[in-house]
Scaffold this motif. Structure first.
Motif, short mmCIF file in Angstrom:
data_model
loop_
_atom_site.label_atom_id
_atom_site.label_comp_id
_atom_site.label_asym_id
_atom_site.label_seq_id
_atom_site.Cartn_x
_atom_site.Cartn_y
_atom_site.Cartn_z
N TYR A 253 0.84 -1.21 0.00
CA TYR A 253 0.00 0.00 0.00
C TYR A 253 0.87 1.26 0.00
N LEU A 254 1.90 1.28 0.85
CA LEU A 254 2.78 2.45 0.92
C LEU A 254 3.50 2.67 -0.40
N ILE A 256 2.56 1.72 -3.51
CA ILE A 256 1.63 2.19 -4.54
C ILE A 256 1.25 3.65 -4.30
N ASP A 257 1.00 3.98 -3.01
CA ASP A 257 0.62 5.36 -2.68
C ASP A 257 1.73 6.35 -3.04
N LYS A 258 2.99 5.95 -2.75
CA LYS A 258 4.10 6.86 -3.02
C LYS A 258 4.39 6.97 -4.51
N LEU A 261 -0.09 7.48 -6.38
CA LEU A 261 -1.19 8.29 -5.87
C LEU A 261 -0.74 9.61 -5.28
N ASN A 262 0.39 9.60 -4.59
CA ASN A 262 0.85 10.82 -3.91
C ASN A 262 2.37 10.93 -3.96
N GLY A 265 4.19 13.48 -1.73
CA GLY A 265 3.87 13.47 -0.30
C GLY A 265 5.07 13.12 0.56
N ILE A 268 8.24 7.64 2.70
CA ILE A 268 7.65 6.42 3.28
C ILE A 268 8.12 6.23 4.72
N ARG A 271 6.17 7.85 7.66
CA ARG A 271 4.80 7.45 7.92
C ARG A 271 4.76 6.28 8.92
N GLN A 273 2.81 3.83 9.16
CA GLN A 273 2.50 2.55 8.53
C GLN A 273 3.76 1.80 8.13
#
Length: 313
Positions: A253-254, A256-258, A261-262, A265, A268, A271, A273
């Motif tokens: 998830y981290l 894919i998000d980095k 998606l973001n 941001g 990693i 965070r 998580q």
């Protein structure tokens, strides 16, 4: 031989002669061929000398003397190993178990077909707070955990078929759970008999409140061993895979998000998580390795003596 009576003891010299005479009277009046096995678990009060005197006067009396105190489970193990009777009776040496119960226990094994019969001291003469209430709580937990429906797991007065005692391994402090060990070994016809409990006549009890704490810990141990003792990987491996999968899912998830998606941001590693994922995967790996090592140990373990005998008659 009809009956072997196995009696573990620690510093019970004052009661031994009276107990022997009582057992001998019961055996002779019922025309049983018998032997009495006294297992001296490191007594320091002259109990062994009394056993030697009894053996000289009655050839049915045999004894084993441990080099030091190894515990009741080890004493029972030694007695079971030496017992020759078709039916084995165990009882305590403090005169709180009534030898008059032996004939009916014997008949329940030989005529009614039970693999073992456990005594139930329904009416007790112990202190309510120090023994009765903790004992009831302990027995309730043992019934719920093991599935063996007995009221009194701790009762020392029990009867067994010969092949039962020869095929169970009583170690550590597992004497409380012999019915559970028998069930796990495949001896499922386990009966119960209400037996007479008598107040202690000589000396003091050898058991304190700590036995109940140890009893509950042993209960957890035997539950684990009965469920996973032969397949530790089924527990630790499953936990390890589950924990690793949770950590990997967080990591995925981290990532894919980095990446998608973001991308602008936080890092990693900034965070929370990330640390959840890292710790969970490490714990999962450790669980898996623990299961793997358990399987290796199980396949390479050696049988070692758990007590040392000083003398035997």
């Amino acid at each position: 031989m009809n009956i072997s009576v196995v009696i573990p003891l620690l510093n019970e010299r004052e009661s031994l002669i009276e107990l022997h005479d009582w057992i001998a009277d019961v055996m002779q009046s019922n025309h049983f061929s018998y032997e009495i096995l006294f297992i001296d678990d490191g007594s320091t009060d002259g109990s062994w000398e009394t056993i030697q005197q009894l053996s000289e006067n009655n050839k049915a009396v045999k004894g084993i003397q441990f080099l030091r105190n190894f515990g009741k489970s080890q004493a029972l193990h030694a007695g079971f190993d030496k017992a020759l009777g078709d039916v084995i009776i165990t009882m305590d040496a403090d005169l709180q178990d009534n030898p008059e119960e032996i004939p009916e226990l014997y008949n329940m094994i030989t005529s009614d077909g039970f693999d073992m019969v456990s005594g139930w001291k329904k009416k007790r003469y112990d202190s309510v707070l120090s023994k009765n209430m903790p004992s009831k709580l302990f027995n309730w937990a043992a019934r719920k955990t093991s599935g063996v429906k007995l009221h009194d797991f701790n009762c020392g007065l029990k009867a067994y078929k010969h092949n039962v005692v020869k095929n169970i391994d009583v170690n550590g402090e597992m004497h409380r759970y012999i019915p559970v060990l028998a069930k796990n070994a495949g001896f499922t016809k386990i009966g119960e008999k209400i037996v007479q409990h008598q107040a202690r006549k000589y000396g003091e009890t050898k058991f304190g409140m700590d036995r109940f704490i140890h009893g509950f810990l042993d209960l957890i141990t035997i539950w684990f061993i009965s469920r996973f003792g032969r397949r530790p990987m089924h527990l630790f491996g499953a936990l390890g895979v589950m924990m690793f999968a949770i950590g990997f899912a967080f990591s995925l998830y981290l990532g894919i998000d980095k990446l998608f998606l973001n991308p602008d941001g936080r890092l990693i590693t900034d965070r929370p998580q990330f640390f959840i994922a890292l710790v969970t995967m490490i714990i999962g790996t450790q669980f898996f390795v623990a299961g793997f090592l358990g399987e290796i140990i199980l396949r390479t373990k050696e049988n070692r003596k758990r007590y040392l005998i000083k003398d035997a008659i």
